[in-house]
Design an enzyme around this catalytic site. Structure first.
Site, PDB file in Angstrom:
ATOM      1  CD  GLU A 151      -2.169  -1.278   2.218  1.00  0.00           C
ATOM      2  OE1 GLU A 151      -2.714  -1.120   3.345  1.00  0.00           O
ATOM      3  OE2 GLU A 151      -3.600  -2.018   2.716  1.00  0.00           O
ATOM      4  CD  GLU A 267      -4.721  -7.987   2.033  1.00  0.00           C
ATOM      5  OE1 GLU A 267      -5.703  -7.758   2.113  1.00  0.00           O
ATOM      6  OE2 GLU A 267      -3.688  -7.892   1.708  1.00  0.00           O
TER       7      GLU A 267
HETATM    8  O1  9MR Z   1      -7.031  -7.983   8.882  1.00  0.00           O
HETATM    9  C1  9MR Z   1      -6.553  -7.083   9.473  1.00  0.00           C
HETATM   10  C2  9MR Z   1      -7.082  -6.704  10.624  1.00  0.00           C
HETATM   11  O2  9MR Z   1      -7.284  -7.545  11.321  1.00  0.00           O
HETATM   12  C3  9MR Z   1      -6.045  -5.704  11.478  1.00  0.00           C
HETATM   13  O3  9MR Z   1      -6.751  -4.974  12.530  1.00  0.00           O
HETATM   14  C4  9MR Z   1      -5.671  -5.076   9.831  1.00  0.00           C
HETATM   15  C5  9MR Z   1      -4.736  -3.867  10.481  1.00  0.00           C
HETATM   16  O4  9MR Z   1      -3.409  -3.762  10.931  1.00  0.00           O
HETATM   17  O5  9MR Z   1      -4.770  -4.875   8.898  1.00  0.00           O
HETATM   18  C6  9MR Z   1      -6.010  -5.819   8.397  1.00  0.00           C
HETATM   19  O6  9MR Z   1      -5.710  -6.637   7.179  1.00  0.00           O
HETATM   20  C7  9MR Z   1      -5.110  -5.786   5.973  1.00  0.00           C
HETATM   21  C8  9MR Z   1      -4.040  -6.457   5.135  1.00  0.00           C
HETATM   22  O7  9MR Z   1      -2.865  -6.807   6.154  1.00  0.00           O
HETATM   23  C9  9MR Z   1      -2.758  -5.746   4.477  1.00  0.00           C
HETATM   24  N1  9MR Z   1      -4.389  -5.173   3.428  1.00  0.00           N
HETATM   25  C10 9MR Z   1      -5.838  -4.342   3.988  1.00  0.00           C
HETATM   26  C11 9MR Z   1      -5.795  -5.563   4.956  1.00  0.00           C
HETATM   27  C12 9MR Z   1      -7.969  -5.074   5.790  1.00  0.00           C
HETATM   28  O8  9MR Z   1      -7.608  -3.744   6.349  1.00  0.00           O
END
Ligand code: 9MR
Length: 362
Positions: A151, A267
């Site tokens: 990102e 994802e």
């Molecule tokens: O699913 C993840 C969630 O449990 C966390 O709180 C969040 C914040 O760090 O990250 C989520 O996963 C993310 C992923 O690592 C990167 N892309 C976006 C995902 C959804 O926010």
């Protein structure tokens, strides 16, 4: 219940229809099917059986992120990440590494000194290199690819920098310290040094949005031309039942395929409202019931995504769902975003994805 349904779809499979007993089996000639897991998913018997039965690739949802394994300089907390790596080793499941670098869930100690001043870019690069080398080395035997940077591209309309040029990068702390994209280049170089055999990915969300898609494309193209070791693009795939359209998904995959040999959907989930993307502000649809119309739209959207990915199986090597069941979803179970319901039973959309018809593409 689960077995009965699978048996049933096995028996009624018509000619050309996929009659496999699991997602990974159904897609074995196309690409791997992955799932992002938490600790419960690999310790609870029902959930871990489901993971083993359905999936050929796994991602740690949170447990391999910088803040999880490296909360302070020189302090490493491996327990949760190790459990996931061991689960993969024991069950012959491939592990996608997620994520070496990110602006969120990052360790602030990498950015600041003891007086809470931003460090120089030289200090940042030293800390990044140490982090990347240590993590990559520890899981080299089991991790087949890494999301190296997650990102980095900004959302929203074009913005011009002081010289009047488009500034496509997110204004993260990495960017503030460096003032350009050098931190991204360095991260890929450090990852390649640490493991020449792992595939290295740039991963982002809203990757089918035309403006963001083109920014990702331009950045990766330019970096690859300059020798930055980027092997693949991760399309996160946090979509909804209204979009992106099949045409836009197709256009994004085709465009990325011009510059990389590996595309992963990293994802995937499909929520039932109009929001999309990986941002942490979203609505949980508390108390909402899913309507038949929403179910149909979600099934059509899942079918379209997998149709596109099957058409591009030469470059798509893995499609990963972001969480195991609606209960585990970061979006909350009332967004109904996945193939398994909150009790881990397959929903009808599971069969839509699994039992695709090879003749009609549906
Ligand atoms: O699913 C993840 C969630 O449990 C966390 O709180 C969040 C914040 O760090 O990250 C989520 O996963 C993310 C992923 O690592 C990167 N892309 C976006 C995902 C959804 O926010």
């Amino acid at each position: 219940m689960f077995t009965t349904i699978c048996m049933l779809s096995f028996c009624i499979g018509s000619e050309g229809q996929n009659a496999a007993n699991s997602l990974k089996e159904a897609y074995k000639d196309y690409f791997m099917i992955g799932v992002a897991v938490n600790q419960r998913n690999i310790s609870d018997a029902q959930q871990s059986d489901l993971v083993k039965r359905e999936f050929s690739s796994m991602t740690a949802e949170n447990d391999m992120k910088p803040a999880s394994v490296h909360p302070a300089e020189g302090r490493w907390t491996w327990e949760r990440a190790d459990r996931i790596a061991d689960f993969c080793r024991q069950n012959g499941i491939k592990l996608r590494g997620h994520t070496l670098m990110w602006h969120a869930q990052m360790c602030d100690w990498m950015f600041y000194d003891e007086n809470h001043n931003l460090v120089t870019k030289e200090v940042l690069f030293r800390k990044m290199r140490e982090h990347i080398h240590t993590v990559v080395n520890r899981y080299k035997d089991v991790v087949y690819c890494w999301d190296v940077f997650n990102e980095c591209i900004a959302d929203g309309p074009r913005r011009l920098n002081a010289e009047g040029k488009d500034q496509p990068l997110r204004e993260s702390t990495f960017y503030k310290i460096c003032g350009n994209d050098e931190y991204i280049r360095k991260a890929f170089e450090y990852a390649r040094e640490a493991d020449p055999d792992a595939l290295l990915f740039y991963n982002d969300y809203n990757e089918c949005d035309h403006v963001k898609r083109d920014r990702i494309y331009e950045m990766v193209k330019e970096m690859k031309a300059a020798g930055v070791p980027i092997d693949g693009i991760g399309m996160q795939g946090h979509y909804n039942i209204y979009g992106p359209s099949e045409e836009d998904i197709e256009a994004a995959v085709s465009k990325y395929a011009e510059i990389v040999d590996h595309i992963h959907v990293t994802e995937l989930d499909i929520r039932v409202n109009r929001e999309m993307g990986g941002q942490l502000r979203f609505s949980r649809n508390e108390g909402a019931e899913i309507s038949n119309e929403q179910i149909e739209k979600q099934e059509a959207q899942y079918a379209a995504i997998f149709r596109v990915m099957r058409r591009h199986a030469d470059v798509v090597d893995c499609v990963t769902f972001w969480n195991l069941s609606d209960r585990d979803s970061w979006l909350g179970s009332n967004n109904y975003p996945l193939l398994f319901d909150k009790d881990y039973n397959p929903k009808n959309v599971y069969r839509v994805v699994k039992d695709f018809n090879q003749n009609t593409g549906k």
